[in-house]
Design an enzyme around this catalytic site. Structure first.
Site, PDB file in Angstrom:
ATOM      1  CB  SER A 718      -0.934   0.013   1.205  1.00 48.55           C
ATOM      2  OG  SER A 718      -0.209   0.025   2.409  1.00 48.55           O
ATOM      3  CE  LYS A 761      -3.669   1.444   4.889  1.00 47.01           C
ATOM      4  NZ  LYS A 761      -3.507   0.965   3.506  1.00 47.01           N
TER       5      LYS A 761
END
Length: 810
Positions: A718, A761
């Site tokens: 990611s 996140k």
């Protein structure tokens, strides 16, 4: 006896032809039925000595003695060659045979006649008939065999006959008291009466002394006392003491006998009662009782036909087995388990969505998506009629409340709840049971759970399923495949029961921290529900409504005594407990309670206020500081997911020199992350001109890319978009001046692929005061599902290709 023993006895009884006539011949004493009757009292002036160790020998005694053969055999032979067969016995105490010499012998001893001498192994036995005291005048041989010259002084009797008679009567009365208490004294009295007159005070005193259990030195002192009156004064207290001891022993013996008789009487009465009850049909034996117990249990159950057939066979076997046989115990235990299971017994499900919402909201703050998923699950069960046969998997970091959610599901449904941890389990027998042939065999945990909850449809929680182990004993994860498959657990087979068991009505709830360690086939059978962790607002609510009241209640401290301000609570969450769960938060709050309790007691305060200003007095300096976003040329902030929740991940890139081209990576990056870095380097290098940078920038530049917190291992795809942006910022010589974070996987053709952990996140970005985020377009749905309070104030850009990212950043 051996030839050596025969010679010894022959020597003892044969007359020595060389004996002189002035040694008057002795008509040998004879012993019949234990009575010793001397025919003539002849006492020689020279006698051999033998030592005795336990206690002195008195003239009034007749008893067997045992002596050490190797040392004293020669002495016995010489005594046997004399016509009088007389030997002197002297008390030497505890002196060892090897250490004995003539100096250990006392002056006074007792002359005895020896009868019935027998030798056996290392011992010589004979009957000693006490005659008179002697006093050693001269030693003729100071080495074995010891020979001494002795005299036999007369025992002086005091003139006062009344006093002597009074002492004698007291002794006779004492002996009469001893006789009923201990019959053994009667035998000694019979020997005494056969040899002496009771009217003789001297022998009477010696006889009384010999009857006592006094120690050797005391008795030797009596033996050495020649005056009769003085001797009687010493013996009478010993005799009284002996009577007291004998009476005490008799009382103890009577008490013990009485207790034993009571127990024996009770035992016989119980046995008679059993026989009478059995004859009248009132009572049954243990076997019949067991059979009746099992049949009584079965009357309340709806046992399947195939299981009932097995139970009937085992009951028939039990009725013919002996109750003491091992097989009886095995069969009885097996029937006990079979008849203890809740065959056909189920609890009624409470499929009320309003009640379920109330329970979930009462027990948990936050987790709105998880609660909604559970409500959907219950709504589906309402139309279906039941929620059995489902397997839920609660996945999330430690401390987010997975176990308590499972307990709340059971309460919302109105079902019994049973939890056991499978973490570290290595033996498949824990799941499927042991064979009955093994010693100590037991069913598996699932059968034990059904027996304990007493219904067929409980909620069973398998905790820590991602920590199952494997060993030579088996693979419990594979054993769970049958348990957690709705198509197979209708006929679950436990090795101990050896009959099919229906687990399809059980609602299984499994918990795990991560899914990586769970085998694919097992994971495929479960329906996953993710618990992502809590943001600060949710932790504040949990602390206020659950953790803080629970701690105060547990320590029995009134709520008014400790005042924790909202600002201080938020500072605890931000500075001391940033993990996804609330365990660390509970520990820190507990520290505050402990410190406050000390202040309340030591400083005699009525209340303690905990605020931001004095929080460090309670918890020390905060381990977490507010994260500062790194800025500058070649510095970009990324977003990462960890098992403990979300975190910001700054990425730095710098040009080391222009001597040669090259690319270096540091920061404990995993293989996947290294590949992402290389992909970003290749993509940016091939498209520099498209993004307004010098197309030849990387041709002669050595680039170093670093991810800070180098001690922390990092991996995952990611960070690809973040790394590409870092390299492009360096090539364009342009820094990102605003608070911006991004995440996404980058391909070699510039596609931006979706990533996981969007909720964590976003939480990490908000914690660092970053309100502008770039996400992959494919994650738009994940973002839209977030609660409103997480999306409030956020500016989110969605990118399909890296060109979209560059357009937002630059």
């Amino acid at each position: 006896m051996s030839e050596r023993d025969d010679d010894l006895e022959q020597v003892f009884y044969e007359r020595d032809d060389r004996a002189s006539d002035d040694e008057a011949p002795d008509e040998d004493a004879h012993i019949e039925s234990g009575a010793v009757v001397p025919t003539r009292d002849y006492l020689p002036e020279r006698i051999y000595l033998l030592p005795i160790h336990n206690r002195p020998f008195f003239p009034a005694q007749v008893q067997p003695l045992v002596i050490h053969r190797p040392r004293w055999e020669e002495t016995i032979k010489r005594v046997g060659n004399t016509p009088h067969h007389t030997v002197g016995l002297a008390y030497v105490g505890d002196t060892e045979i090897d250490e004995l010499d003539h100096g250990h012998f006392p002056i006074t001893g007792t002359a005895v006649r020896m009868h019935k001498v027998q030798g056996e192994d290392d011992q010589i036995q004979f009957i000693a008939q006490g005659m008179r005291r002697f006093r050693i005048q001269r030693w003729l041989s100071k080495k074995p065999p010891y020979l001494v010259e002795v005299s036999y002084p007369k025992e002086p009797v005091d003139a006062d006959e009344d006093e002597t008679r009074a002492y004698a009567m007291a002794m006779i009365n004492g002996i009469k008291e001893l006789l009923p208490i201990n019959p053994l004294y009667g035998e000694e009295l019979k020997h005494y009466l056969n040899r002496f007159s009771p009217h003789e005070p001297g022998p009477l005193t010696d006889f009384a002394a010999a009857m006592t259990s006094a120690k050797g030195p005391e008795l030797q002192a009596i033996l050495e006392t020649w005056p009769v009156m003085e001797r009687m004064q010493k013996v009478l207290p010993l005799l009284r003491k002996e009577i007291e001891v004998a009476q005490l022993q008799s009382e103890i013996s009577d008490q013990v006998n009485a207790q034993m008789q009571d127990r024996q009487r009770e035992f016989f009465l119980r046995e008679q009662l059993k026989v009478i009850q059995r004859e009248l049909g009132i009572s049954k034996d243990d076997r019949d009782n067991d059979v009746d117990t099992f049949k009584k249990r079965l009357a309340e159950l709806e046992v399947p036909e195939r299981v009932m057939s097995r139970i009937d066979d085992e009951l028939d076997k039990l009725s013919v087995l002996e109750t003491g046989s091992p097989e009886y115990g095995t069969t009885r235990n097996y029937l006990d388990w079979l008849t203890s299971l809740p065959w056909g017994i189920t609890s009624q499900d409470q499929l009320d969505l309003k009640h379920a919402r109330t329970v979930l909201d009462r027990d948990h703050d936050g987790l709105s998506d998880v609660k909604e998923r559970i409500i959907e699950f219950l709504a589906e069960g309402t139309f279906k009629g039941d929620v059995g046969g489902s397997i839920l998997m609660l996945v999330g970091p430690p401390g987010v409340g997975k176990t308590s959610v499972g307990r709340s599901i059971a309460e919302a449904l109105g079902r019994e709840f049973y939890r056991f941890s499978v973490g570290g389990m290595r033996d498949e027998a824990e799941i499927k049971g042991h064979r009955r042939t093994y010693v100590g065999a037991m069913p598996g945990k699932l059968v034990q759970a059904l027996k304990e909850v007493e219904v067929e449809n409980p909620v069973i929680m398998l905790d820590e399923i991602d920590k199952l182990g494997q060993s030579f004993q088996g693979d419990p994860a594979s054993a769970l495949l049958e348990v957690l498959d709705p198509e197979q657990n209708v006929d679950f087979l436990d090795h101990y029961l050896d009959v099919r068991l229906d687990l399809s009505k059980v609602l299984f709830v499994c918990t795990a921290n991560t899914l990586d360690a769970i085998p694919g086939p097992l994971l495929d059978r479960m329906e996953q529900i993710r618990l992502s962790g809590y943001i600060a607002e949710e932790k504040v609510a949990i602390a206020k409504h659950h953790l803080w009241p629970k701690l105060l209640k547990r320590d029995k401290i009134p709520k008014k005594r400790i005042n924790l301000t909202d600002a201080a609570l938020r500072q605890v969450i931000e500075g001391y407990a940033r993990e996804a769960g609330v365990r660390q938060l509970e520990k820190q709050l507990h520290r505050i309670v402990r410190k406050a309790a000390v202040k309340l007691l030591e400083h005699d305060q009525q209340t303690v206020k905990v605020s931001v200003n004095n929080l460090e007095d309670f918890l020390g300096a905060p381990p977490f500081r507010k994260e500062t976003v790194l800025k500058g040329e070649g510095v970009v902030t990324g977003l990462a997911w960890t098992s403990m929740g979300g975190a910001t991940l700054p990425v730095e890139a710098g040009k080391v020199h222009a001597l040669d081209r090259g690319f270096k990576l540091t920061g404990q990056l995993g293989d996947v992350m290294k590949e992402s870095a290389n992909i970003a380097y290749s993509y940016v290098q091939g498209h520099l001109g498209d993004f307004g940078a010098d197309a030849d920038f990387f041709n002669d530049a050595f680039i170093h890319l670093h991810v800070p917190e180098g001690a922390t291992p990092k991996d995952g795809p990611s960070a690809g978009v973040t790394m590409a942006t870092t390299l492009l910022s360096l090539a364009r010589h342009q820094s990102i001046d605003r608070s911006l974070a991004m995440t996404g996987e980058l391909t070699l053709t510039g596609q931006v692929l979706p990533v996981g952990g969007i909720r964590e996140k976003i939480i990490a970005a908000r914690r660092s005061d970053i309100f502008e985020v770039i996400l992959p377009e494919a994650n738009r749905r994940d973002y839209d599902e977030l609660p409103d309070y997480l999306r409030e104030g956020m500016t989110v850009h969605f990118a399909r290709q890296y060109k979209d990212v560059a357009k937002v950043v630059f």
